[in-house]
Enzyme design. Structure first.
Site, PDB file in Angstrom:
ATOM      1  N   GLU A  60      11.833  57.922 -17.562  1.00 23.28           N
ATOM      2  CA  GLU A  60      12.433  58.722 -16.500  1.00 23.28           C
ATOM      3  C   GLU A  60      11.914  58.322 -15.122  1.00 23.28           C
ATOM      4  O   GLU A  60      12.674  58.288 -14.144  1.00 23.28           O
ATOM      5  CB  GLU A  60      12.175  60.209 -16.759  1.00 23.28           C
ATOM      6  CG  GLU A  60      13.000  60.807 -17.886  1.00 23.28           C
ATOM      7  CD  GLU A  60      12.479  60.470 -19.278  1.00 23.28           C
ATOM      8  OE1 GLU A  60      13.203  60.707 -20.262  1.00 23.28           O
ATOM      9  OE2 GLU A  60      11.341  59.965 -19.363  1.00 23.28           O
ATOM     10  N   HIS A 130      13.663  71.323 -25.041  1.00 20.81           N
ATOM     11  CA  HIS A 130      15.051  71.007 -24.682  1.00 20.81           C
ATOM     12  C   HIS A 130      15.781  72.230 -24.133  1.00 20.81           C
ATOM     13  O   HIS A 130      16.996  72.347 -24.290  1.00 20.81           O
ATOM     14  CB  HIS A 130      15.813  70.458 -25.892  1.00 20.81           C
ATOM     15  CG  HIS A 130      15.274  69.167 -26.417  1.00 20.81           C
ATOM     16  ND1 HIS A 130      14.226  69.100 -27.304  1.00 20.81           N
ATOM     17  CD2 HIS A 130      15.622  67.881 -26.152  1.00 20.81           C
ATOM     18  CE1 HIS A 130      13.953  67.838 -27.589  1.00 20.81           C
ATOM     19  NE2 HIS A 130      14.781  67.081 -26.895  1.00 20.81           N
TER      20      HIS A 130
END
Length: 325
Positions: A60, A130
């Site tokens: 990321e 998540h």
């Protein structure tokens, strides 16, 4: 007009942007031939080739660093972070590079063409890795814009506006609504204004404000409150940075009461900023304390996901407490 769900509307916005401007690039983890983990980028690689829609390594920080480099050279990158929970490895790039680039260069250089898309929030039984709602972390950072749509029509117009805005934008997509939210969306190219809240329903007794998936919760709570004779004004904030102080203040001065709903934990959630700012400007108009209905100050639970959500029943309790103060 076409019937689309939230995912299809996002895909339509990306398709429109890529068709209109060949500088627009889409990239992230698995966004190419696979179409992304939620299929938001389906068929874009087929239409525009591997040079404009492509996979990145699982890094990321690298994705956003690469995006910054593209943006400063005049491209229009739309970078996807697969889940908002995994935006934190890129936090340094976003808050120390993306947000500061224009300021530190004295406006000689900027990465204002960068848009970062990421799905956030619970509702898919994703557990603590998540399901997070990290928007408040970024609203503390001058130089960014933070946008959250509530439905397909909003998603397309706000995403196109974000891609074309001359500031870097974090675009948080409520994954709970990806397939659950369906509505009519224009097939044409259109944008919606950033920094402008939307009054969805006018009322006289209490103002309700939320963003993303939680707008549904306050709309349901407003319906239930109406049965009890309480008139609610319902507002979708839409843009958290910069947020529309004038619209919220005008509503609060009319109703005298405010209930803020967000999915993120209560402590230092963005609702705290709204409450603090609005009590400064509207204190003499208040009929009761500003209330917040939020997620709990715990990691996002898997088995107790339903209990975590600040739903319409908790919101209704806050409405009644506000009116009965």
């Amino acid at each position: 007009m076409s019937q689309m769900n939230l995912l299809q509307a996002i895909n339509s916005a990306l398709d429109t942007a890529m068709k209109q401007d060949d500088r627009v690039l889409c990239f992230g983890e698995d966004v190419g031939a696979f179409g992304g983990v939620f299929r938001a980028t389906s068929h874009l690689q087929e239409k525009y080739g591997k040079n404009r829609c492509f996979n990145t390594p699982l890094t990321e920080q690298g994705i956003i660093g690469f995006a910054n480099g593209l943006a400063v050279q005049g491209r229009v990158p739309v970078a996807e972070i697969q889940f908002a929970d995994y935006i934190f490895p890129a936090f340094d790039q976003i808050v120390n590079e993306t947000a500061k680039y224009r300021y530190r260069s004295g406006n000689e250089f900027d990465v204002g063409s960068l848009t970062i898309r990421t799905p956030y929030g619970g509702g898919i039984h994703g557990g603590l890795y998540h399901s997070q709602s990290p928007e408040a972390y970024f609203t503390h950072t001058p130089g960014l814009k933070v946008v959250v749509p509530r439905n397909p029509q909003q998603a397309k117009g706000l995403l196109l506006a974000s891609i074309r805005d001359d500031n870097p934008v974090l675009f948080f997509e409520p994954k709970k609504l990806y397939r659950a939210a369906v509505g009519e969306v224009s097939d044409e190219d259109y944008t919606l204004p950033l920094g402008q809240a939307e009054v969805l329903r006018e009322g006289t007794d209490v103002t309700l404000v939320a963003w993303g998936a939680q707008v549904q919760a306050i709309e349901k709570a407003a319906d239930m409150a109406a049965e009890a004779g309480i008139s609610c004004e319902v507002i979708d904030l839409r843009t958290l940075l910069p947020w529309d102080h004038d619209t919220l203040a005008a509503s609060l001065k009319k109703t005298g009461r405010l209930v803020i709903n967000h999915e993120a934990p209560r402590t230092s959630g963005f609702g705290a900023e709204l409450a603090a700012s609005l009590q400064e400007s509207c204190f003499l108009y208040l009929e009761s304390p500003i209330l917040r209905v939020t997620g709990w100050d715990t990691p996002f639970p898997l088995a107790l996901e339903k209990e975590y959500f600040p739903n319409e029943l908790r919101t209704l309790d806050a409405i009644k407490a506000s009116v009965g103060y």
